[in-house]
Design a protein around this motif. Structure first.
Motif, PDB file in Angstrom:
ATOM      1  N   GLY A  22       0.795  -1.217   0.000  1.00 21.15           N
ATOM      2  CA  GLY A  22       0.000   0.000   0.000  1.00 21.15           C
ATOM      3  C   GLY A  22       0.828   1.268   0.000  1.00 21.15           C
ATOM      4  N   LEU A  23       1.974   1.300   0.700  1.00 16.30           N
ATOM      5  CA  LEU A  23       2.794   2.510   0.748  1.00 16.30           C
ATOM      6  C   LEU A  23       3.387   2.841  -0.621  1.00 16.30           C
ATOM      7  CD1 LEU A  23       4.602   2.050   4.190  1.00 16.30           C
ATOM      8  CD2 LEU A  23       2.635   3.508   3.649  1.00 16.30           C
ATOM      9  N   GLU A  24       3.849   1.807  -1.335  1.00 16.23           N
ATOM     10  CA  GLU A  24       4.375   2.042  -2.685  1.00 16.23           C
ATOM     11  C   GLU A  24       3.255   2.483  -3.635  1.00 16.23           C
ATOM     12  OE1 GLU A  24       6.901   2.504  -5.800  1.00 16.23           O
ATOM     13  OE2 GLU A  24       7.408   2.213  -3.673  1.00 16.23           O
ATOM     14  N   GLN A  68       4.847   7.236   8.131  1.00 17.69           N
ATOM     15  CA  GLN A  68       5.377   7.159   6.773  1.00 17.69           C
ATOM     16  C   GLN A  68       4.283   7.452   5.741  1.00 17.69           C
ATOM     17  OE1 GLN A  68       7.377   3.467   5.991  1.00 17.69           O
ATOM     18  NE2 GLN A  68       8.059   4.094   3.948  1.00 17.69           N
ATOM     19  N   ALA A  69       3.084   6.917   5.983  1.00 17.87           N
ATOM     20  CA  ALA A  69       1.973   7.164   5.062  1.00 17.87           C
ATOM     21  C   ALA A  69       1.592   8.647   5.051  1.00 17.87           C
ATOM     22  CB  ALA A  69       0.764   6.320   5.468  1.00 17.87           C
ATOM     23  N   THR A  70       1.632   9.275   6.240  1.00 20.17           N
ATOM     24  CA  THR A  70       1.303  10.701   6.307  1.00 20.17           C
ATOM     25  C   THR A  70       2.320  11.530   5.538  1.00 20.17           C
ATOM     26  OG1 THR A  70       0.293  10.353   8.474  1.00 20.17           O
ATOM     27  CG2 THR A  70       0.852  12.619   7.874  1.00 20.17           C
ATOM     28  N   ASP A 106      -5.624  10.397   5.997  1.00 20.90           N
ATOM     29  CA  ASP A 106      -5.915   9.864   7.323  1.00 20.90           C
ATOM     30  C   ASP A 106      -5.566   8.375   7.327  1.00 20.90           C
ATOM     31  OD1 ASP A 106      -6.719   9.638   9.947  1.00 20.90           O
ATOM     32  OD2 ASP A 106      -8.602  10.741   9.636  1.00 20.90           O
ATOM     33  N   PHE A 107      -5.607   7.775   8.510  1.00 20.99           N
ATOM     34  CA  PHE A 107      -5.228   6.375   8.679  1.00 20.99           C
ATOM     35  C   PHE A 107      -6.284   5.712   9.569  1.00 20.99           C
ATOM     36  CE2 PHE A 107      -2.848   2.663   9.644  1.00 20.99           C
ATOM     37  CZ  PHE A 107      -1.840   2.577   8.691  1.00 20.99           C
ATOM     38  N   LEU A 108      -6.932   4.626   9.068  1.00 21.07           N
ATOM     39  CA  LEU A 108      -7.965   3.917   9.816  1.00 21.07           C
ATOM     40  C   LEU A 108      -7.515   2.491  10.100  1.00 21.07           C
ATOM     41  CD1 LEU A 108     -11.156   5.026   7.823  1.00 21.07           C
ATOM     42  CD2 LEU A 108     -10.263   6.000   9.946  1.00 21.07           C
ATOM     43  N   GLU A 109      -7.821   2.024  11.314  1.00 25.60           N
ATOM     44  CA  GLU A 109      -7.442   0.663  11.695  1.00 25.60           C
ATOM     45  C   GLU A 109      -8.642  -0.273  11.589  1.00 25.60           C
ATOM     46  OE1 GLU A 109      -4.877   0.000  15.150  1.00 25.60           O
ATOM     47  OE2 GLU A 109      -4.849   2.178  15.443  1.00 25.60           O
TER      48      GLU A 109
END
Length: 604
Positions: free
Chosen positions: A66-68, A96-98, A104-107
């Motif tokens: 997902g990061l790439e 790193q994603a930010t 935003d980041f959801l778990e």
């Protein structure tokens, strides 16, 4: 009906894709699904990829993670908001994603209420950023300053030179000419564009409050000062301070502004110590500051501090080439703003705009177009849609601007000549309609025209049929704005020439629109060339009125070889022509003097 928002959902788990997809569809979103990062990038590259407005992206994916995928997505669509989702996330992964641009980041397991809240916030912020970029592009791209006229092209060239510097600018010009917009354009093209642009209207703030407004105040400094206030200078720290109507500041305030500019420090009202500020000041006024200095109303030292680079904004009537492009741009922009169908200016409305004197300048034009868009009903804007304001301010001649006459009969003949020539133009040379209009028998009308020396001119060249679109090379008739552009002058110049020079006879339509025949353009260009040589419009009128003398003088013939001058009626705004053979010598001498001025070598 508005198209639904499209969301790209990227997750390798079918259950997640199904549950999240159904929840989003229930909220009215259109969902496109992908199970691998490579598929998501391919979708962004497709022609339909522009329709994707948000991406929900899982961190852990087979193949490309997902990061790439996030990194590549931001390269393809930097404006696309991306919300990361993961069931095994760490703080390092979220950071790193930010950094890569995730919104935003959801778990997992995902709370659907939180998901919908984050999606709504991301879409809302994305739309705001796009609107902000659009408005900035309009300003930076010159949408507010359509520079078709030489005057505006020169101004924009000066703005491009001064904007990247730190030099203070003094903008002068009439109300509504666009001084504030020029100031904003300078700010947006300067290194300070990401810092604040603070505007202060010095004329709108009471004298007793302007110091507090500019420099701030301490709590309790005066009645009503219930808290500290920074002041406009400190609010603009690092950016640009625009002092509008600076000529209306009191001498006391001027002294404090001068000190702030000299020292780069301001002291709030009520004390508290001076505070350093870093601002670029752009000032504007519609007053003659040189005259204000002479009358003791403006400080000379402050003037020289502000006018490091003086720029004058031309009035709209000084740049008629910009009137119609600006009007069309305003119509298009206002139509989009109000959701109205596309409209355009009709021929008569265009002529009305070109004849208007524009005392309110660009602001008046914008308000007029807004009214036309709101109240108009058809696709074409007519003079009726422009309302009474345009008709009330049309530039008209002074009704008492006529020459002096030796007798009442001569004055009557002059007025009758003007009146009948006007009717002939309005009726396109149709003698039957002219006779009906003036209340005369057709045969008596012919006799009166002959006695006054007026040619009926019934055989006007044919105009193109309504709606016909001819190539420029095929056109025979040109509206006053088109003719002025081809000659290289303004429409007001042509109207003045017509009033002064009897030989210029444009055709008039039923709507009283002026049309110039293609054969008239060389004569107009010759007049422009004569004016460029230093002649007056009255000189040009005399040259054209005595064409037979001009030709013979050019051949070197003597005065006694010249025939008697034809009878000419006096015309407003140029000397009364001499009409007897005994008076030819002064006329010959006058025409010869004009030729001497034309043929004289230019001064070094």
């Amino acid at each position: 009906m508005r198209a639904p928002t499209t969301i790209l959902l990227v997750d390798d788990e079918p259950g997640i894709r199904r549950s999240l997809g159904e929840a989003l569809k229930d909220e009215g979103y259109h969902v496109v699904k992908a199970e691998r990062g490579e598929q998501a990038i391919d979708l962004l590259h497709n022609p339909d990829g522009e329709s994707l407005q948000l991406m929900l992206l899982d961190v852990w994916l087979p193949g490309q993670d997902g990061l790439e995928t996030l990194k590549q997505a931001k390269q393809v669509r930097p404006d696309l908001p991306v919300v990361m989702i993961s069931g095994h996330a760490s703080i390092d992964t979220a950071m790193q994603a930010t950094k890569l641009g995730a919104f935003d980041f959801l778990e997992k397991p995902i709370d659907l209420d939180r998901l919908l809240l984050v999606v709504g916030n991301a879409l809302r912020q994305s739309r705001l950023e796009q609107e902000n970029q659009r408005l900035l592009a309009e300003v930076e791209g010159g949408r507010f300053f359509l520079a078709d006229s030489p005057a505006m092209k020169r101004l924009m060239a000066d703005v491009a030179l001064v904007a990247p510097t730190e030099g203070r600018v003094l903008l002068t010009g009439e109300n509504g000419s666009g001084k504030e917009e020029v100031a904003r354009l300078i700010h947006l093209q300067s290194p300070r564009k990401d810092a604040p642009f603070i505007e202060v209207n010095c004329a709108a703030i009471p004298e007793e409050l302007i110091e507090s407004e500019l420099f701030g105040h301490q709590k309790g400094a005066f009645t009503g000062a219930v808290r500290d206030q920074k002041g406009k200078f400190r609010e603009a720290d690092g950016g640009t301070l625009f002092l509008d109507e600076v000529g209306d500041m009191s001498l006391k305030t001027q002294a404090k502004v001068l000190r702030a500019l000299q020292e780069g420090r301001v002291e709030p009202v009520g004390g508290g110590g001076a505070v350093g500020v870093d601002v670029r000041v752009i000032a504007a006024t519609n007053k003659d500051l040189a005259g204000e200095i002479t009358r003791g109303r403006f400080r000379e030292d402050l003037y020289f501090r502000l006018a490091v680079v003086p720029l004058r904004i031309p009035a709209l009537r000084e740049r008629p080439e910009d009137i119609l492009p600006l009007a069309e741009a305003f119509i298009s922009r206002i139509g989009r703003q109000y959701g109205r169908p596309p409209r355009h200016l009709g021929p008569e409305a265009k002529d009305t705009l070109l004849r208007h004197d524009w005392p309110g300048n660009v602001r008046e034009l914008k308000n007029l177009m807004e009214r036309a868009v709101i109240l108009g009903r058809g696709s074409e804007i007519s003079p009726r849609d422009l309302g009474p304001l345009a008709a009330r301010h049309l530039a008209e001649q002074d009704p008492f601007s006529f020459p002096e006459f030796a007798s009442l009969k001569e004055a009557k003949d002059w007025f009758e000549t003007q009146y009948l020539q006007r009717e002939l133009r309005l009726q396109n040379g149709n003698m039957t309609r002219v006779a009906e209009r003036v209340g005369m028998d057709r045969s008596n009308l012919y006799k009166r025209l002959k006695a006054l020396g007026i040619e009926p001119r019934e055989s006007w060249p044919a105009r193109p049929p309504p709606g016909a679109r001819l190539a420029v090379s095929d056109k025979k008739w040109f509206k006053i704005g088109e003719a002025a552009q081809l000659v290289g002058v303004g429409p007001k110049d042509l109207r003045y020439w017509e009033d002064v020079i009897a030989d210029i006879k444009p055709r008039r339509s039923k709507g009283n629109l002026r049309y110039y025949h293609v054969d008239e353009l060389p004569r107009l260009k010759r007049i422009k060339a004569w004016l460029g040589e230093g002649l007056t419009v009255a000189d040009c009128a005399e040259l054209l009125a005595h064409g037979h003398l001009v030709q013979r003088l050019d051949l070197g013939l003597e005065a006694d070889e010249l025939p008697a001058a034809p009878v000419q009626k006096p015309k407003a705004a140029f000397p009364r022509l001499l009409r007897t053979s005994t008076d030819l010598q002064p006329v010959i001498k006058s025409v010869r003097a004009l030729f001497d001025r034309l043929s004289a070598p230019p001064k070094p």
